[in-house]
Enzyme design. Structure first.
Site, PDB file in Angstrom:
ATOM      1  N   ARG A   1       0.055 -10.747   6.091  1.00 40.65           N
ATOM      2  CA  ARG A   1       0.631  -9.734   4.994  1.00 40.65           C
ATOM      3  C   ARG A   1       1.891  -9.767   4.891  1.00 40.65           C
ATOM      4  O   ARG A   1       2.641  -9.961   3.923  1.00 40.65           O
ATOM      5  CB  ARG A   1      -0.133  -8.453   5.114  1.00 40.65           C
ATOM      6  CG  ARG A   1       0.354  -7.541   4.103  1.00 40.65           C
ATOM      7  CD  ARG A   1      -0.396  -6.189   3.903  1.00 40.65           C
ATOM      8  NE  ARG A   1       0.367  -5.194   3.055  1.00 40.65           N
ATOM      9  CZ  ARG A   1       0.017  -3.837   2.680  1.00 40.65           C
ATOM     10  NH1 ARG A   1      -1.002  -3.567   3.414  1.00 40.65           N
ATOM     11  NH2 ARG A   1       0.515  -3.247   1.867  1.00 40.65           N
TER      12      ARG A   1
ATOM     13  N   ASN B   1      -9.302  -7.137   0.255  1.00 44.39           N
ATOM     14  CA  ASN B   1      -8.766  -7.472  -0.725  1.00 44.39           C
ATOM     15  C   ASN B   1      -8.481  -8.919  -0.798  1.00 44.39           C
ATOM     16  O   ASN B   1      -8.588  -9.494   0.118  1.00 44.39           O
ATOM     17  CB  ASN B   1      -7.365  -6.616  -0.513  1.00 44.39           C
ATOM     18  CG  ASN B   1      -7.332  -5.567  -1.496  1.00 44.39           C
ATOM     19  OD1 ASN B   1      -7.921  -5.146  -2.509  1.00 44.39           O
ATOM     20  ND2 ASN B   1      -6.526  -4.215  -1.084  1.00 44.39           N
TER      21      ASN B   1
ATOM     22  N   CYS C   1     -13.002  -0.446  -4.770  1.00 40.82           N
ATOM     23  CA  CYS C   1     -11.399   0.005  -4.816  1.00 40.82           C
ATOM     24  C   CYS C   1     -11.229   1.291  -4.835  1.00 40.82           C
ATOM     25  O   CYS C   1     -12.021   2.057  -5.443  1.00 40.82           O
ATOM     26  CB  CYS C   1     -10.830  -0.780  -6.045  1.00 40.82           C
ATOM     27  SG  CYS C   1      -9.049  -0.424  -5.887  1.00 40.82           S
TER      28      CYS C   1
ATOM     29  N   HIS D   1      -7.407  -3.978  -9.641  1.00 43.41           N
ATOM     30  CA  HIS D   1      -5.882  -3.678  -9.538  1.00 43.41           C
ATOM     31  C   HIS D   1      -5.374  -4.129 -11.149  1.00 43.41           C
ATOM     32  O   HIS D   1      -4.260  -3.974 -11.265  1.00 43.41           O
ATOM     33  CB  HIS D   1      -5.303  -4.394  -8.662  1.00 43.41           C
ATOM     34  CG  HIS D   1      -5.414  -3.864  -7.160  1.00 43.41           C
ATOM     35  ND1 HIS D   1      -4.843  -4.189  -6.219  1.00 43.41           N
ATOM     36  CD2 HIS D   1      -6.237  -3.001  -6.947  1.00 43.41           C
ATOM     37  CE1 HIS D   1      -5.185  -3.546  -5.329  1.00 43.41           C
ATOM     38  NE2 HIS D   1      -6.149  -2.497  -5.522  1.00 43.41           N
TER      39      HIS D   1
ATOM     40  N   TYR E   1      -1.074   0.119 -10.452  1.00 45.35           N
ATOM     41  CA  TYR E   1      -0.810  -1.116 -10.432  1.00 45.35           C
ATOM     42  C   TYR E   1      -0.146  -2.071 -11.529  1.00 45.35           C
ATOM     43  O   TYR E   1       0.347  -3.172 -11.485  1.00 45.35           O
ATOM     44  CB  TYR E   1      -2.127  -2.123  -9.919  1.00 45.35           C
ATOM     45  CG  TYR E   1      -2.250  -2.023  -8.409  1.00 45.35           C
ATOM     46  CD1 TYR E   1      -1.827  -2.788  -7.375  1.00 45.35           C
ATOM     47  CD2 TYR E   1      -2.989  -0.932  -7.934  1.00 45.35           C
ATOM     48  CE1 TYR E   1      -1.868  -2.905  -6.039  1.00 45.35           C
ATOM     49  CE2 TYR E   1      -3.150  -0.742  -6.151  1.00 45.35           C
ATOM     50  CZ  TYR E   1      -2.399  -1.892  -5.495  1.00 45.35           C
ATOM     51  OH  TYR E   1      -2.457  -1.331  -4.229  1.00 45.35           O
TER      52      TYR E   1
HETATM   53  C1  G6P Z   1      -4.454   0.785  -2.744  1.00 44.86           C
HETATM   54  C2  G6P Z   1      -5.165  -0.229  -3.014  1.00 44.86           C
HETATM   55  C3  G6P Z   1      -5.848  -0.941  -1.915  1.00 44.86           C
HETATM   56  C4  G6P Z   1      -4.797  -1.528  -1.028  1.00 44.86           C
HETATM   57  C5  G6P Z   1      -4.075  -0.167  -0.511  1.00 44.86           C
HETATM   58  C6  G6P Z   1      -2.893  -0.655   0.329  1.00 44.86           C
HETATM   59  O1  G6P Z   1      -5.153   1.716  -2.148  1.00 44.86           O
HETATM   60  O2  G6P Z   1      -6.219   0.088  -3.956  1.00 44.86           O
HETATM   61  O3  G6P Z   1      -6.676  -2.244  -2.450  1.00 44.86           O
HETATM   62  O4  G6P Z   1      -5.347  -1.868   0.079  1.00 44.86           O
HETATM   63  O5  G6P Z   1      -3.509   0.394  -1.532  1.00 44.86           O
HETATM   64  O6  G6P Z   1      -2.354   0.382   0.937  1.00 44.86           O
HETATM   65  P1  G6P Z   1      -1.243   0.079   2.364  1.00 44.86           P
HETATM   66  O7  G6P Z   1      -1.120   1.447   2.850  1.00 44.86           O
HETATM   67  O8  G6P Z   1      -2.109  -0.869   3.001  1.00 44.86           O
HETATM   68  O9  G6P Z   1      -0.108  -0.500   1.425  1.00 44.86           O
END
Ligand code: G6P
Length: 440
Positions: free
Chosen positions: A95, A149, A171, A201, A251
């Site tokens: 990531r 995701n 989600c 998103h 988003y």
């Molecule tokens: C939100 C989104 C998720 C994503 C997450 C990331 O909840 O809906 O799809 O995984 O944010 O969170 P993070 O703490 O990993 O940045």
């Protein structure tokens, strides 16, 4: 007692304690007899730590759930009733690359949108399709609940390219939006009815009702910052939201405020790194907490993750399928004519009635003209991303990047594509070894 077996692939995830808590809390309506946590060699260490915490939580709750931890996916999948996928191919290191490499070239660096989102899909889809093949053989009647995701794209790929049709993507964004709408109306979530439509998103609240009254104009007038821990909460202009006519998700800032969001990301990139790097620190801290043998519950720190309450949504969904509840939840499922903007067999994120035979999407009809173009463009991107993932075709990946509205540059698209392909080489066999094909 009748068996009820849940298998979680990516069981070593830091979110697992939330899932275990959700299962324990619903034990009466959802009497799970076996919970299997599966992870691969790279995730083994995390699995052992989080699995030990899960065992302590179950013991403290005094419920008769057998907990199994394994690296043997096939053993776990045998006769499963529900399979939850919450894996991250390449762990957080991948990531970090998805976010840093596009940013280097002045493009949005995000794990589910733009170039980063494409690469997460390219790495993830083949792995999920392999899981589906195993499911066909070992638990063909099980439901696949995916929150890996990019959840919408992954669900689309499963529907299109796998033998598994009982799949639902999840989600937590709609849950957060519903909460923010209730706060705007100064009421509790249970007093309002909100209908959603769009894509993962990229979902909009399309109808809001309280005491039989249409509250959409009231909410649009006041829609301000609603944010998430992982996205900068830049305030919306009321005039814009009012004219849009539907409530945008957090988003949507990546699209309607692309420049401001990019500036913010670049600033953070210079200072403390990307969101992935922040998340890595939170994760390290979380795993230190999880190691504490006196800890028997989900720690508060988990709420700093953007995906908090995901697992709660998963447990609600499983509970409703198991009990044939017929309640309304927001899921990623086939459109089946519910929104005019998408084909019948395209995956959308939508309010749906949850039954034992799966979700029945509620009709949205038409989305406002002002959002139609954007959602259709993103669906085209999603379909191109799926095709690239299953064929390993360079040109298809380039096409996906070029039609993504966050890229907007032919030369950067190619440079970023080449650099990400090289950076993730070991997780993208379909692009490097032509005997690997996922089209089945
Ligand atoms: C939100 C989104 C998720 C994503 C997450 C990331 O909840 O809906 O799809 O995984 O944010 O969170 P993070 O703490 O990993 O940045």
């Amino acid at each position: 007692m009748k068996k009820l077996k849940i298998v979680t692939i990516g069981g070593g995830s830091s979110y697992t304690p939330e899932l275990v808590e959700g299962i324990i809390n619903r034990y009466e309506s959802l009497p799970v007899t076996q919970l299997w946590l599966v992870d691969c060699e790279e995730g083994k260490h995390k699995l052992e730590i989080v699995g030990a915490l899960a065992k302590r939580m179950i013991k403290k709750a005094g419920v008769a759930i057998e907990l199994h931890m394994t690296q043997d996916r096939k053993e776990a999948l045998q006769d499963a009733d529900f399979v939850i996928t919450q894996l991250r191919v390449g762990l957080l290191e991948a990531r970090i690359k998805d976010e840093r490499i596009p940013l280097k070239y002045g493009l949005i660096g995000q794990e589910t949108n733009g170039a980063g989102g494409l690469f997460k899909a390219l790495r993830t889809i083949p792995v999920i399709l392999d899981i589906c093949q195993d499911m066909k053989e070992l638990c063909p009647e099980a439901w696949l609940i995916n929150f890996t995701n990019p959840a919408g794209i992954v669900t689309e790929a499963v529907n299109r390219y796998s033998p598994i049709k009982k799949v639902i993507g999840l989600c937590n964004v709609p849950v957060g939006m519903q909460k923010a709408i209730a706060d705007t109306l100064e009421t509790d979530m249970k007093n309002i009815r909100v209908r959603f439509g769009g894509l993962n998103h990229m979902v909009y609240a399309t109808e809001i009702e309280m005491n039989g009254e249409n509250k959409m104009p009231y909410v649009l007038e006041r829609w301000g910052v609603q944010s998430m821990s992982n996205i900068k909460g830049i305030e919306w202009h009321n005039a814009f939201v009012r004219e849009l006519g539907v409530v945008p998700s957090p988003y949507h800032r990546y699209y309607y405020m692309a420049k401001e969001t990019l500036e913010d990301e670049l600033e953070k990139f210079k200072q403390n790194g990307t969101r992935a790097e922040t998340v890595k620190k939170i994760e390290d801290e979380l795993f230190e907490l999880y190691k504490d043998e006196t800890l028997e519950e989900k720690p508060k720190l988990l709420e700093q993750r953007g995906g908090a309450y995901y697992s709660d949504a998963a447990c609600n969904l499983i509970d409703s399928i198991y009990n044939d509840s017929g309640d309304i939840q927001v899921v990623n499922t086939l459109n089946r004519g519910a929104m005019e903007e998408f084909e019948y067999d395209e995956v959308v994120e939508i309010s749906a009635m949850i039954t034992k035979n799966g979700p029945i999407p509620l009709t949205v009809g038409k989305l406002p003209k002002a959002v139609k173009g954007l959602v259709q463009q993103i669906k085209s991107f999603e379909l191109a991303a799926c095709e690239a993932a299953v064929t390993g075709d360079y040109n298809k990946a380039l096409l996906a990047l070029m039609i993504n509205p966050l890229v907007q540059s032919q030369s950067y698209a190619k440079v970023v594509l080449d650099e990400l392909l090289e950076a993730h080489k070991s997780y993208l066999p379909q692009f490097y070894n032509k005997s690997v094909m996922y089209l089945r």
